[in-house]
Design a protein around this motif. Structure first.
Motif, PDB file in Angstrom:
ATOM      1  N   SER A 116      46.715  50.319 -55.153  1.00 28.36           N
ATOM      2  CA  SER A 116      46.149  51.672 -55.076  1.00 28.36           C
ATOM      3  C   SER A 116      44.645  51.625 -54.843  1.00 28.36           C
ATOM      4  CB  SER A 116      46.449  52.454 -56.352  1.00 28.36           C
ATOM      5  OG  SER A 116      47.832  52.614 -56.539  1.00 28.36           O
ATOM      6  N   TRP A 120      42.589  52.813 -51.343  1.00 30.05           N
ATOM      7  CA  TRP A 120      41.602  53.874 -51.560  1.00 30.05           C
ATOM      8  C   TRP A 120      40.227  53.424 -51.044  1.00 30.05           C
ATOM      9  CZ3 TRP A 120      42.607  58.726 -53.534  1.00 30.05           C
ATOM     10  CH2 TRP A 120      41.494  59.511 -53.879  1.00 30.05           C
ATOM     11  N   SER A 135      44.627  57.254 -46.780  1.00 33.39           N
ATOM     12  CA  SER A 135      45.246  56.293 -47.692  1.00 33.39           C
ATOM     13  C   SER A 135      46.538  56.904 -48.207  1.00 33.39           C
ATOM     14  CB  SER A 135      44.309  55.944 -48.852  1.00 33.39           C
ATOM     15  OG  SER A 135      43.916  57.106 -49.568  1.00 33.39           O
ATOM     16  N   GLY A 137      49.991  56.147 -50.874  1.00 34.44           N
ATOM     17  CA  GLY A 137      50.629  55.300 -51.883  1.00 34.44           C
ATOM     18  C   GLY A 137      50.867  56.027 -53.187  1.00 34.44           C
ATOM     19  N   THR A 138      50.751  55.291 -54.286  1.00 35.78           N
ATOM     20  CA  THR A 138      51.065  55.824 -55.613  1.00 35.78           C
ATOM     21  C   THR A 138      50.230  57.058 -55.941  1.00 35.78           C
ATOM     22  OG1 THR A 138      51.558  53.565 -56.333  1.00 35.78           O
ATOM     23  CG2 THR A 138      51.292  55.225 -58.047  1.00 35.78           C
ATOM     24  N   ILE A 139      48.949  57.024 -55.576  1.00 34.24           N
ATOM     25  CA  ILE A 139      48.065  58.153 -55.864  1.00 34.24           C
ATOM     26  C   ILE A 139      48.436  59.355 -55.014  1.00 34.24           C
ATOM     27  CG2 ILE A 139      45.659  58.935 -55.818  1.00 34.24           C
ATOM     28  CD1 ILE A 139      44.822  56.053 -56.334  1.00 34.24           C
ATOM     29  N   THR A 153      55.617  54.826 -54.616  1.00 33.49           N
ATOM     30  CA  THR A 153      54.567  53.990 -54.026  1.00 33.49           C
ATOM     31  C   THR A 153      54.761  53.909 -52.517  1.00 33.49           C
ATOM     32  OG1 THR A 153      54.397  52.675 -56.046  1.00 33.49           O
ATOM     33  CG2 THR A 153      53.509  51.698 -54.032  1.00 33.49           C
ATOM     34  N   GLU A 178      50.127  51.565 -49.354  1.00 29.91           N
ATOM     35  CA  GLU A 178      50.719  50.619 -50.301  1.00 29.91           C
ATOM     36  C   GLU A 178      52.131  50.257 -49.863  1.00 29.91           C
ATOM     37  OE1 GLU A 178      50.221  51.387 -54.553  1.00 29.91           O
ATOM     38  OE2 GLU A 178      48.988  53.125 -54.012  1.00 29.91           O
TER      39      GLU A 178
END
Length: 260
Positions: A116, A120, A135, A137-139, A153, A178
């Motif tokens: 992550s 980022w 970006s 992914g998980t965020i 993710t 990710e």
């Protein structure tokens, strides 16, 4: 798009397909349903629900043919079934055909920790250089002033390719995303045109899904051997015990090694 266009090597009718999913609850009129054998549930059990919701064709594994025939025998609808060797691989291929546009430069980061943060930071660096970047992914998805939360993710192939096409149409040329071991093993990344793949580290995690640490590592290694196109860039951590194995396999696949 026509079903025959999505499966040119199969003898299938030319019915129109306007979407696809492996989740029967997401099926709408004109959709293609993938009966994927899951980690805990078998997708073939949800074929009746998918057809009731409007699926016009089903994709199933060849080794599930008998089970599918029993299910279809109780359904009055005339719904064609496409049998493939691997529904996950087929889903990734169809997703790439349905949503063919992708940003020009996509980098994927795998590893137990740091994914992550890395994606980022990569987005921030690119933006500071004046590039339009995202970006993922998980965020969640972050692209300029756009921010969307994510439940996974690595998203399922349909969601992922839809997102990449949306970004491409917004002229976003760089994406850092990710890549989880589960996502890689389930072929969610297949069909993504990666130019760069990076490996952060490996520690004990996800052994409820992967049988052993070696299986866990091999799932992540597939990002470089199956997902990253030949002559890509492999960014590898020299301080981990797996570095030599990764270096050797990436060299074998013609990738340029970028050590750190």
């Amino acid at each position: 798009m026509k079903l025959s266009d999505l499966f040119p090597d199969h003898d299938v009718p030319s019915c129109a397909i306007n979407g696809a999913s492996m989740n029967s609850r997401e099926i709408t009129n004109g959709s293609l349903f993938f009966a994927v054998p899951g980690h805990t549930q078998d997708g073939t059990k949800f074929i009746p629900d998918a057809i009731e919701r409007g699926a016009v064709a089903i994709v199933a594994n060849k080794n599930k043919r008998d089970d599918v025939l029993k299910i279809m025998a109780d359904i009055p609808a005339n719904c064609p079934v496409v049998y493939v060797e691997d529904t996950r691989a087929a889903l990734a291929s169809v997703a790439a055909r349905l949503y063919p546009c992708q940003p020009q430069n996509i980098a994927a980061v795998t590893g137990t920790s740091g994914k992550s943060s890395t994606v980022w930071f990569v987005r921030q660096i690119l933006e500071s250089l004046g590039e339009k970047a995202a970006s993922l992914g998980t965020i969640g998805l972050h692209a300029g002033d756009v921010f969307e939360k994510s439940a996974l993710t690595t998203a399922d192939p349909i969601t992922l390719h839809k997102t990449l096409e949306t970004l491409a149409k917004k002229n976003i040329n760089y994406v850092a995303m990710e890549a989880s071991s589960i996502g890689i093993e389930q072929m969610r990344m297949d069909g993504v045109c990666l130019k760069v793949a990076a490996f952060t580290n490996l520690s004990h995690e996800h052994l409820d899904y992967h049988a052993t640490m070696d299986d866990y590592f091999k799932a992540k290694q597939d990002l470089f051997t199956r997902c990253l196109k030949s002559q890509g860039f492999a960014v590898l951590n020299t301080d981990i015990s797996e570095y030599k194995r990764l270096h050797d396999v990436c060299t074998h696949h013609g990738h340029t090694i970028v050590p750190y």
